[in-house]
Motif scaffolding. Structure first.
Motif, PDB file in Angstrom:
ATOM      1  N   ASP A  57       0.930  -1.197   0.093  1.00  0.00           N
ATOM      2  CA  ASP A  57       0.075  -0.057  -0.118  1.00  0.00           C
ATOM      3  C   ASP A  57       0.720   1.187   0.082  1.00  0.00           C
ATOM      4  OD1 ASP A  57      -2.451   1.206   0.010  1.00  0.00           O
ATOM      5  OD2 ASP A  57      -2.541   1.494   2.278  1.00  0.00           O
ATOM      6  N   LYS A  58       1.891   1.173   0.902  1.00  0.00           N
ATOM      7  CA  LYS A  58       2.896   2.412   0.764  1.00  0.00           C
ATOM      8  C   LYS A  58       3.500   2.753  -0.458  1.00  0.00           C
ATOM      9  CE  LYS A  58       2.931   3.191   5.494  1.00  0.00           C
ATOM     10  NZ  LYS A  58       1.839   4.216   5.969  1.00  0.00           N
ATOM     11  N   PHE A  59       3.885   1.289  -1.054  1.00  0.00           N
ATOM     12  CA  PHE A  59       4.695   1.372  -2.466  1.00  0.00           C
ATOM     13  C   PHE A  59       3.590   2.103  -3.446  1.00  0.00           C
ATOM     14  CE2 PHE A  59       5.578  -0.845  -6.308  1.00  0.00           C
ATOM     15  CZ  PHE A  59       7.166  -0.691  -6.403  1.00  0.00           C
ATOM     16  N   GLY A  60       2.499   1.596  -3.429  1.00  0.00           N
ATOM     17  CA  GLY A  60       1.624   2.267  -4.430  1.00  0.00           C
ATOM     18  C   GLY A  60       1.226   3.706  -4.112  1.00  0.00           C
ATOM     19  N   GLU A  61       1.051   4.342  -3.008  1.00  0.00           N
ATOM     20  CA  GLU A  61       1.271   5.630  -2.698  1.00  0.00           C
ATOM     21  C   GLU A  61       2.412   6.402  -3.252  1.00  0.00           C
ATOM     22  OE1 GLU A  61       0.331   6.122   1.207  1.00  0.00           O
ATOM     23  OE2 GLU A  61      -1.795   5.032   1.306  1.00  0.00           O
ATOM     24  N   ALA A  62       3.395   5.816  -2.865  1.00  0.00           N
ATOM     25  CA  ALA A  62       4.724   6.380  -3.092  1.00  0.00           C
ATOM     26  C   ALA A  62       4.961   6.460  -4.714  1.00  0.00           C
ATOM     27  CB  ALA A  62       5.818   5.592  -2.775  1.00  0.00           C
ATOM     28  N   VAL A  63       4.607   5.535  -5.495  1.00  0.00           N
ATOM     29  CA  VAL A  63       4.660   5.428  -6.914  1.00  0.00           C
ATOM     30  C   VAL A  63       3.676   6.432  -7.521  1.00  0.00           C
ATOM     31  CG1 VAL A  63       4.111   4.244  -9.057  1.00  0.00           C
ATOM     32  CG2 VAL A  63       5.264   3.144  -7.200  1.00  0.00           C
ATOM     33  N   ALA A  64       2.388   6.711  -6.850  1.00  0.00           N
ATOM     34  CA  ALA A  64       1.275   7.642  -7.184  1.00  0.00           C
ATOM     35  C   ALA A  64       1.878   9.185  -7.152  1.00  0.00           C
ATOM     36  CB  ALA A  64       0.096   7.426  -6.674  1.00  0.00           C
TER      37      ALA A  64
END
Length: 124
Positions: A57-64
């Motif tokens: 979830d944190k990975f997806g937020e960072a990519v976004a």
């Protein structure tokens, strides 16, 4: 990524169901070391699944946001696996080593089964 959270919650429910079966097996059978090993391995497997879901979830937020992406925590998941195997080796009269290892793989087995069930449901 709310779908990651939904997937995690569904898989967590399956693992809790398996843990309840293991606790009943530990309480009502003579195979206490095997079921205790399964309980330990599956509990740590659930912890690893939680770590993976949280970091994804944190990975997806960072990519976004376009930020630098950190790892998904492979070392911490490996450390929990090493810890559980060390416990099984330290207390062989209480924990069955192969059951602990099988318990550690439980979340990955649940992930695969859940994927296939969702793929079948999406086709219908």
């Amino acid at each position: 990524m709310p779908e990651i959270t939904a997937i995690y919650l569904r898989q967590r429910k399956y693992i809790f169901f398996l843990l309840s079966i293991y606790v009943l097996g530990w309480g009502f059978t003579t195979y206490k070391t095997i079921f205790l090993g399964l309980i330990l391995g599956t509990s740590l497997s659930l912890f690893n699944l939680w770590l993976l879901a949280r970091r994804t979830d944190k990975f997806g937020e960072a990519v976004a946001k376009g930020e630098k992406v950190r790892s998904l925590g492979m070392m911490s998941r490996m450390a929990t696996a090493v810890l559980s195997v060390m416990l099984a080796l330290e207390y062989p009269d209480k924990l069955h080593l192969y059951s602990v290892i099988l318990g550690l793989m439980t979340s990955y087995i649940v992930i695969m089964i859940d994927f296939f069930l969702q793929a079948i449901n999406s086709r219908n």
